[in-house]
Scaffold this motif. Structure first.
Motif, PDB file in Angstrom:
ATOM      1  N   HIS A  42       0.840  -1.199   0.000  1.00  0.00           N
ATOM      2  CA  HIS A  42       0.000   0.000   0.000  1.00  0.00           C
ATOM      3  C   HIS A  42       0.874   1.247   0.000  1.00  0.00           C
ATOM      4  CE1 HIS A  42      -3.811  -2.155   1.677  1.00  0.00           C
ATOM      5  NE2 HIS A  42      -3.115  -2.928   0.855  1.00  0.00           N
ATOM      6  N   VAL A  43       0.542   2.174  -0.887  1.00  0.00           N
ATOM      7  CA  VAL A  43       1.352   3.396  -1.037  1.00  0.00           C
ATOM      8  C   VAL A  43       0.425   4.608  -0.991  1.00  0.00           C
ATOM      9  CG1 VAL A  43       3.060   4.590  -2.467  1.00  0.00           C
ATOM     10  CG2 VAL A  43       2.895   2.088  -2.579  1.00  0.00           C
ATOM     11  N   GLY A  44       0.856   5.617  -0.268  1.00  0.00           N
ATOM     12  CA  GLY A  44       0.147   6.907  -0.251  1.00  0.00           C
ATOM     13  C   GLY A  44       1.105   8.021  -0.612  1.00  0.00           C
ATOM     14  N   CYS A  58      -3.373   7.336  -3.953  1.00  0.00           N
ATOM     15  CA  CYS A  58      -2.917   6.014  -3.514  1.00  0.00           C
ATOM     16  C   CYS A  58      -2.783   5.115  -4.743  1.00  0.00           C
ATOM     17  CB  CYS A  58      -3.911   5.412  -2.521  1.00  0.00           C
ATOM     18  SG  CYS A  58      -5.582   5.286  -3.169  1.00  0.00           S
ATOM     19  N   ASN A  59      -2.129   3.978  -4.559  1.00  0.00           N
ATOM     20  CA  ASN A  59      -2.022   3.062  -5.692  1.00  0.00           C
ATOM     21  C   ASN A  59      -3.338   2.317  -5.891  1.00  0.00           C
ATOM     22  OD1 ASN A  59      -1.255   1.782  -3.221  1.00  0.00           O
ATOM     23  ND2 ASN A  59      -0.157   0.176  -4.288  1.00  0.00           N
ATOM     24  N   VAL A  60      -3.598   2.031  -7.156  1.00  0.00           N
ATOM     25  CA  VAL A  60      -4.833   1.347  -7.558  1.00  0.00           C
ATOM     26  C   VAL A  60      -4.435   0.213  -8.497  1.00  0.00           C
ATOM     27  CG1 VAL A  60      -7.101   1.576  -8.645  1.00  0.00           C
ATOM     28  CG2 VAL A  60      -6.113   3.532  -7.427  1.00  0.00           C
ATOM     29  N   GLU A  61      -4.560  -1.009  -8.017  1.00  0.00           N
ATOM     30  CA  GLU A  61      -4.146  -2.172  -8.819  1.00  0.00           C
ATOM     31  C   GLU A  61      -5.322  -2.728  -9.611  1.00  0.00           C
ATOM     32  OE1 GLU A  61      -2.095  -4.795  -6.096  1.00  0.00           O
ATOM     33  OE2 GLU A  61      -0.373  -3.427  -6.018  1.00  0.00           O
ATOM     34  N   ASN A  62      -4.989  -3.704 -10.447  1.00  0.00           N
ATOM     35  CA  ASN A  62      -6.000  -4.307 -11.322  1.00  0.00           C
ATOM     36  C   ASN A  62      -5.666  -5.783 -11.516  1.00  0.00           C
ATOM     37  OD1 ASN A  62      -7.200  -4.951 -14.204  1.00  0.00           O
ATOM     38  ND2 ASN A  62      -8.193  -3.089 -13.490  1.00  0.00           N
ATOM     39  N   LEU A  67      -1.848  -2.796 -15.314  1.00  0.00           N
ATOM     40  CA  LEU A  67      -2.656  -1.571 -15.289  1.00  0.00           C
ATOM     41  C   LEU A  67      -2.556  -0.813 -13.977  1.00  0.00           C
ATOM     42  CD1 LEU A  67      -5.920  -2.735 -17.083  1.00  0.00           C
ATOM     43  CD2 LEU A  67      -3.798  -1.836 -18.053  1.00  0.00           C
ATOM     44  N   ALA A  68      -1.745  -1.297 -13.052  1.00  0.00           N
ATOM     45  CA  ALA A  68      -1.653  -0.631 -11.746  1.00  0.00           C
ATOM     46  C   ALA A  68      -1.272   0.840 -11.920  1.00  0.00           C
ATOM     47  CB  ALA A  68      -0.623  -1.337 -10.875  1.00  0.00           C
ATOM     48  N   ILE A  69      -1.927   1.662 -11.125  1.00  0.00           N
ATOM     49  CA  ILE A  69      -1.597   3.091 -11.070  1.00  0.00           C
ATOM     50  C   ILE A  69      -0.878   3.331  -9.753  1.00  0.00           C
ATOM     51  CG2 ILE A  69      -2.528   5.438 -11.001  1.00  0.00           C
ATOM     52  CD1 ILE A  69      -5.071   4.264 -12.362  1.00  0.00           C
ATOM     53  N   CYS A  70       0.267   3.977  -9.828  1.00  0.00           N
ATOM     54  CA  CYS A  70       1.032   4.266  -8.610  1.00  0.00           C
ATOM     55  C   CYS A  70       0.440   5.454  -7.855  1.00  0.00           C
ATOM     56  CB  CYS A  70       2.478   4.593  -8.946  1.00  0.00           C
ATOM     57  SG  CYS A  70       3.415   3.225  -9.626  1.00  0.00           S
ATOM     58  N   ALA A  71       0.749   5.503  -6.575  1.00  0.00           N
ATOM     59  CA  ALA A  71       0.239   6.570  -5.710  1.00  0.00           C
ATOM     60  C   ALA A  71       0.698   7.956  -6.177  1.00  0.00           C
ATOM     61  CB  ALA A  71       0.707   6.325  -4.281  1.00  0.00           C
ATOM     62  N   GLY A 100      10.021   2.941   0.489  1.00  0.00           N
ATOM     63  CA  GLY A 100      10.136   2.717  -0.946  1.00  0.00           C
ATOM     64  C   GLY A 100      10.439   4.033  -1.648  1.00  0.00           C
ATOM     65  N   SER A 101      11.061   3.915  -2.795  1.00  0.00           N
ATOM     66  CA  SER A 101      11.418   5.090  -3.589  1.00  0.00           C
ATOM     67  C   SER A 101      10.581   5.072  -4.871  1.00  0.00           C
ATOM     68  CB  SER A 101      12.913   5.012  -3.904  1.00  0.00           C
ATOM     69  OG  SER A 101      13.369   6.194  -4.497  1.00  0.00           O
ATOM     70  N   PRO A 102      10.168   6.230  -5.368  1.00  0.00           N
ATOM     71  CA  PRO A 102       9.269   6.251  -6.529  1.00  0.00           C
ATOM     72  C   PRO A 102       9.848   5.512  -7.742  1.00  0.00           C
ATOM     73  CG  PRO A 102       9.413   8.432  -5.545  1.00  0.00           C
ATOM     74  CD  PRO A 102      10.432   7.583  -4.856  1.00  0.00           C
ATOM     75  N   CYS A 103       8.981   4.816  -8.444  1.00  0.00           N
ATOM     76  CA  CYS A 103       9.410   4.102  -9.651  1.00  0.00           C
ATOM     77  C   CYS A 103       9.782   5.106 -10.742  1.00  0.00           C
ATOM     78  CB  CYS A 103       8.307   3.161 -10.131  1.00  0.00           C
ATOM     79  SG  CYS A 103       6.953   3.995 -10.986  1.00  0.00           S
ATOM     80  N   GLY A 104      10.410   4.606 -11.771  1.00  0.00           N
ATOM     81  CA  GLY A 104      10.870   5.483 -12.853  1.00  0.00           C
ATOM     82  C   GLY A 104       9.744   6.249 -13.527  1.00  0.00           C
TER      83      GLY A 104
HETATM   84  N1  THU Z   1       3.833   1.611  -6.448  1.00  0.00           N
HETATM   85  C1  THU Z   1       3.522   2.923  -6.199  1.00  0.00           C
HETATM   86  O1  THU Z   1       2.385   3.251  -5.844  1.00  0.00           O
HETATM   87  N2  THU Z   1       4.495   3.845  -6.381  1.00  0.00           N
HETATM   88  C2  THU Z   1       5.761   3.566  -6.815  1.00  0.00           C
HETATM   89  O2  THU Z   1       6.530   4.482  -7.058  1.00  0.00           O
HETATM   90  C3  THU Z   1       6.186   2.188  -6.990  1.00  0.00           C
HETATM   91  C4  THU Z   1       5.139   1.148  -6.852  1.00  0.00           C
HETATM   92  C5  THU Z   1       2.780   0.611  -6.302  1.00  0.00           C
HETATM   93  C6  THU Z   1       2.377  -0.031  -7.595  1.00  0.00           C
HETATM   94  C7  THU Z   1       1.827  -1.351  -7.129  1.00  0.00           C
HETATM   95  O3  THU Z   1       0.469  -1.182  -6.790  1.00  0.00           O
HETATM   96  C8  THU Z   1       2.610  -1.638  -5.864  1.00  0.00           C
HETATM   97  O4  THU Z   1       3.223  -0.425  -5.473  1.00  0.00           O
HETATM   98  C9  THU Z   1       3.673  -2.706  -6.023  1.00  0.00           C
HETATM   99  O5  THU Z   1       4.490  -2.419  -7.094  1.00  0.00           O
END
Ligand code: THU
Length: 149
Positions: A42-44, A58-62, A67-71, A100-104
């Motif tokens: 879970h990410v906020g 927040c992140n929204v998975e599928n 299709l996951a959307i990051c927070a 955690g650190s933001p994805c690319g």
């Molecule tokens: N995720 C984020 O919300 N932000 C990031 O920068 C990296 C990953 C989420 C995506 C997915 O729902 C979950 O973390 C695991 O990858």
């Protein structure tokens, strides 16, 4: 934003004018709404803009995992939908021994709006491991729109 949050362990100085405690609280609250039944991660994220407004996502998975959307991108979408485009700081709350650190993809999305944004990374499990960095440090030599000219 009205919360007057007190200092936290590992909090950066407030000399930069950012209400980090309140921003972190917003990121923690929105993280409770994360939809992450597949990863369980879970990410906020909460962004404060120049106007002082806070936008949280927040992140929204599928079931179709890709299709996951990051927070962070969710928070940026909230900001843009409200007609704003000038973020001044972001807090991302995750879990685990290290934040955690933001994805690319999220780094590039944030870079569209602010190249030297302060980015505070917090783990809900390990507040003392929180750290503050910048988007420029996370994404050096970002692709910028001026390259399209
Ligand atoms: N995720 C984020 O919300 N932000 C990031 O920068 C990296 C990953 C989420 C995506 C997915 O729902 C979950 O973390 C695991 O990858």
């Amino acid at each position: 934003m009205t919360a007057a949050a007190g200092p936290r362990a590992g909090s950066p100085s407030t000399d930069d004018g950012v209400a980090w405690g309140a921003l972190e609280d917003a990121a923690r609250r929105v993280r409770d709404h994360a939809y992450a039944p597949y990863s369980g991660y879970h990410v906020g994220a909460a962004i404060v803009t120049r106007s002082g407004r806070v936008f949280a996502g927040c992140n929204v998975e599928n079931a179709s995992y890709g299709l996951a959307i990051c927070a962070e991108r969710s928070a940026i979408a909230q900001m843009v939908a409200a007609g704003e485009s000038d973020p001044v700081a972001v807090v991302v709350v995750t879990r685990g021994p290290e934040p955690g650190s933001p994805c690319g993809m999220c780094r590039q999305t944030l870079a569209e709006f602010a190249i030297d944004l302060p980015v505070r990374l917090v783990s809900a499990d390990a507040p003392s491991a929180a750290r503050t960095t910048t988007l420029a440090a996370l994404l050096p030599d970002a692709f910028r729109a001026d390259k399209l000219k």
